[in-house]
Design an enzyme around this catalytic site. Sequence first.
Site, PDB file in Angstrom:
ATOM      1  N   GLN A  40       2.132  -8.186  -3.512  1.00 47.84           N
ATOM      2  CA  GLN A  40       2.944  -7.154  -2.829  1.00 47.84           C
ATOM      3  C   GLN A  40       2.766  -7.096  -1.115  1.00 47.84           C
ATOM      4  OE1 GLN A  40       2.401  -2.958  -5.371  1.00 47.84           O
ATOM      5  NE2 GLN A  40       0.552  -4.174  -5.897  1.00 47.84           N
TER       6      GLN A  40
ATOM      7  N   ASP B 180       1.506  -9.930   4.259  1.00 47.78           N
ATOM      8  CA  ASP B 180       1.061 -10.815   4.881  1.00 47.78           C
ATOM      9  C   ASP B 180       0.949 -12.323   4.310  1.00 47.78           C
ATOM     10  OD1 ASP B 180      -1.480 -11.437   3.248  1.00 47.78           O
ATOM     11  OD2 ASP B 180      -1.928  -9.249   3.452  1.00 47.78           O
TER      12      ASP B 180
ATOM     13  N   HIS C 273       7.518  -8.108  -2.314  1.00 44.75           N
ATOM     14  CA  HIS C 273       7.788  -7.040  -1.104  1.00 44.75           C
ATOM     15  C   HIS C 273       8.287  -7.625   0.277  1.00 44.75           C
ATOM     16  CE1 HIS C 273       5.737  -3.396  -3.115  1.00 44.75           C
ATOM     17  NE2 HIS C 273       6.880  -3.797  -3.843  1.00 44.75           N
TER      18      HIS C 273
ATOM     19  N   CYS D  95      18.937 -11.528   8.605  1.00 45.94           N
ATOM     20  CA  CYS D  95      20.039 -11.546   9.421  1.00 45.94           C
ATOM     21  C   CYS D  95      21.048 -10.756   8.718  1.00 45.94           C
ATOM     22  CB  CYS D  95      20.510 -12.817  10.039  1.00 45.94           C
ATOM     23  SG  CYS D  95      22.151 -12.485  11.024  1.00 45.94           S
TER      24      CYS D  95
ATOM     25  N   SER E 246      -3.383   0.068  -5.952  1.00 44.80           N
ATOM     26  CA  SER E 246      -3.406   1.318  -6.524  1.00 44.80           C
ATOM     27  C   SER E 246      -2.464   1.780  -7.883  1.00 44.80           C
ATOM     28  CB  SER E 246      -3.103   2.468  -5.287  1.00 44.80           C
ATOM     29  OG  SER E 246      -1.849   2.181  -4.826  1.00 44.80           O
TER      30      SER E 246
ATOM     31  N   ASN F 267     -10.546  -3.626  -8.896  1.00 44.91           N
ATOM     32  CA  ASN F 267     -10.490  -2.679  -7.788  1.00 44.91           C
ATOM     33  C   ASN F 267     -11.793  -2.054  -7.480  1.00 44.91           C
ATOM     34  OD1 ASN F 267      -9.642  -0.421  -6.267  1.00 44.91           O
ATOM     35  ND2 ASN F 267      -7.550  -0.698  -7.329  1.00 44.91           N
TER      36      ASN F 267
HETATM   37  P1  OAD Z   1      -2.515   0.817  -1.810  1.00 40.58           P
HETATM   38  O1  OAD Z   1      -3.076   1.078  -0.107  1.00 40.58           O
HETATM   39  O2  OAD Z   1      -1.552   1.769  -2.335  1.00 40.58           O
HETATM   40  O3  OAD Z   1      -3.759   0.519  -2.619  1.00 40.58           O
HETATM   41  C1  OAD Z   1      -4.909  -0.284  -2.261  1.00 40.58           C
HETATM   42  C2  OAD Z   1      -6.009  -0.546  -3.191  1.00 40.58           C
HETATM   43  O4  OAD Z   1      -6.709  -1.365  -3.081  1.00 40.58           O
HETATM   44  C3  OAD Z   1      -6.702   0.791  -3.639  1.00 40.58           C
HETATM   45  O5  OAD Z   1      -6.319   1.020  -4.968  1.00 40.58           O
HETATM   46  C4  OAD Z   1      -7.977   0.497  -3.292  1.00 40.58           C
HETATM   47  O6  OAD Z   1      -9.136   1.332  -4.207  1.00 40.58           O
HETATM   48  C5  OAD Z   1      -7.960  -1.061  -3.279  1.00 40.58           C
HETATM   49  N1  OAD Z   1      -8.985  -1.751  -2.586  1.00 40.58           N
HETATM   50  C6  OAD Z   1      -9.508  -1.552  -1.119  1.00 40.58           C
HETATM   51  N2  OAD Z   1     -10.265  -2.183  -0.658  1.00 40.58           N
HETATM   52  C7  OAD Z   1     -10.401  -3.078  -1.554  1.00 40.58           C
HETATM   53  C8  OAD Z   1     -11.453  -4.112  -1.838  1.00 40.58           C
HETATM   54  N3  OAD Z   1     -11.851  -4.503  -0.782  1.00 40.58           N
HETATM   55  N4  OAD Z   1     -11.501  -4.721  -3.007  1.00 40.58           N
HETATM   56  C9  OAD Z   1     -10.896  -4.247  -4.121  1.00 40.58           C
HETATM   57  N5  OAD Z   1      -9.941  -3.202  -3.991  1.00 40.58           N
HETATM   58  C10 OAD Z   1     -10.031  -2.471  -2.830  1.00 40.58           C
HETATM   59  O7  OAD Z   1      -1.934  -0.758  -1.414  1.00 40.58           O
HETATM   60  P2  OAD Z   1      -0.740  -1.208  -2.827  1.00 40.58           P
HETATM   61  O8  OAD Z   1      -1.123  -0.870  -4.149  1.00 40.58           O
HETATM   62  O9  OAD Z   1      -0.951  -2.756  -2.325  1.00 40.58           O
HETATM   63  O10 OAD Z   1       4.973  -1.289  -0.148  1.00 40.58           O
HETATM   64  O11 OAD Z   1       0.534  -0.674  -2.061  1.00 40.58           O
HETATM   65  C11 OAD Z   1       1.736  -0.946  -2.883  1.00 40.58           C
HETATM   66  C12 OAD Z   1       2.808  -0.999  -1.820  1.00 40.58           C
HETATM   67  O12 OAD Z   1       3.036   0.358  -1.495  1.00 40.58           O
HETATM   68  C13 OAD Z   1       2.548  -1.820  -0.860  1.00 40.58           C
HETATM   69  O13 OAD Z   1       3.260  -3.230  -1.079  1.00 40.58           O
HETATM   70  C14 OAD Z   1       3.583  -1.215   0.275  1.00 40.58           C
HETATM   71  C15 OAD Z   1       3.159   0.186   0.114  1.00 40.58           C
HETATM   72  O14 OAD Z   1       4.220   1.215   0.544  1.00 40.58           O
HETATM   73  C16 OAD Z   1       5.767  -1.572   1.045  1.00 40.58           C
HETATM   74  O15 OAD Z   1       5.751  -1.483   2.379  1.00 40.58           O
HETATM   75  C17 OAD Z   1       7.126  -2.055   0.600  1.00 40.58           C
END
Ligand code: OAD
Length: 239
Positions: A96, A99, A114, A122, A183, A207
């Site tokens: 997702q 980067d 994503h 464009c 998350s 996680n």
């Molecule tokens: P979140 O910020 O919602 O969740 C990050 C998760 O990573 C959390 O459950 C943390 O507990 C866990 N975490 C943090 N540091 C960690 C580590 N060092 N090791 C293991 N786990 C760790 O991010 P995403 O789930 O990726 O979409 O969010 C999903 C989408 O929501 C993203 O792709 C983005 C956002 O809106 C767009 O921008 C389109």
Amino acid sequence: MKNLNGFPVNRIVILTGAGVSAESGLATFRDSDGLWEKHDPMQIATPEAFARDPELVYRFYNARRRQLRDVVPNDAHRALAQLQAAFGADVFLITQNVDDLHERGGSKQVCHMHGELNSMLCRACCQAQAVSGDYDGRSRCPECGEQGTLRPDIVWFGEVPYHMETIFQRLRRCDLFVAIGTSGVVYPAAGFVQEALAAGARTVEINKEVSEVAGFFHEQRCGTATREVAALVAELLDN
Ligand code: OAD
């Protein structure tokens, strides 16, 4: 045939989220210091936000693109690349994340559902362009030359993620599904574990905390991605 705790493993689907890049220094979205704590996603990450204030949206993604120059892949990215090198096409890596740390960590195939920070789309010629540097409303499309038609190649709220057909095909025939550092609140990715379960797959969550969808996983490995991913990959490669 490989196995994980005695469960046979042939085909693996991995889903990563912001947590896999956290130890490289990129902020997650929903942790206490996360991006969505500092910015309202509805003002940044929707087509309506871009129509209302494109310069704000360009600035947000320019800053995040610039930040990529200051970070490097971590042991979790590298371990996943190692797993892909060993299993070949039988490991399907979905991220997702927008980067490029999986690629820089050595992964040859990465499904960016994503979108990507290093790409602009464009709206005139519909081509995605590999980019670096900053963009604004005056930038020209390098492909068709139109001005003001480039937008970040990011799937915003309300838009359909990329590669969904391929992703669901892979989920339907995997025997191990691993979610790392996500998350589990953003769909459709949050529902992938249920699709994998319906296919009879073993499901593992990595996680540092218990996620919203933890109950759908057979196994939870609580800890940092760098430690837990490296350990999981070592187990798979040893067996
Ligand atoms: P979140 O910020 O919602 O969740 C990050 C998760 O990573 C959390 O459950 C943390 O507990 C866990 N975490 C943090 N540091 C960690 C580590 N060092 N090791 C293991 N786990 C760790 O991010 P995403 O789930 O990726 O979409 O969010 C999903 C989408 O929501 C993203 O792709 C983005 C956002 O809106 C767009 O921008 C389109």
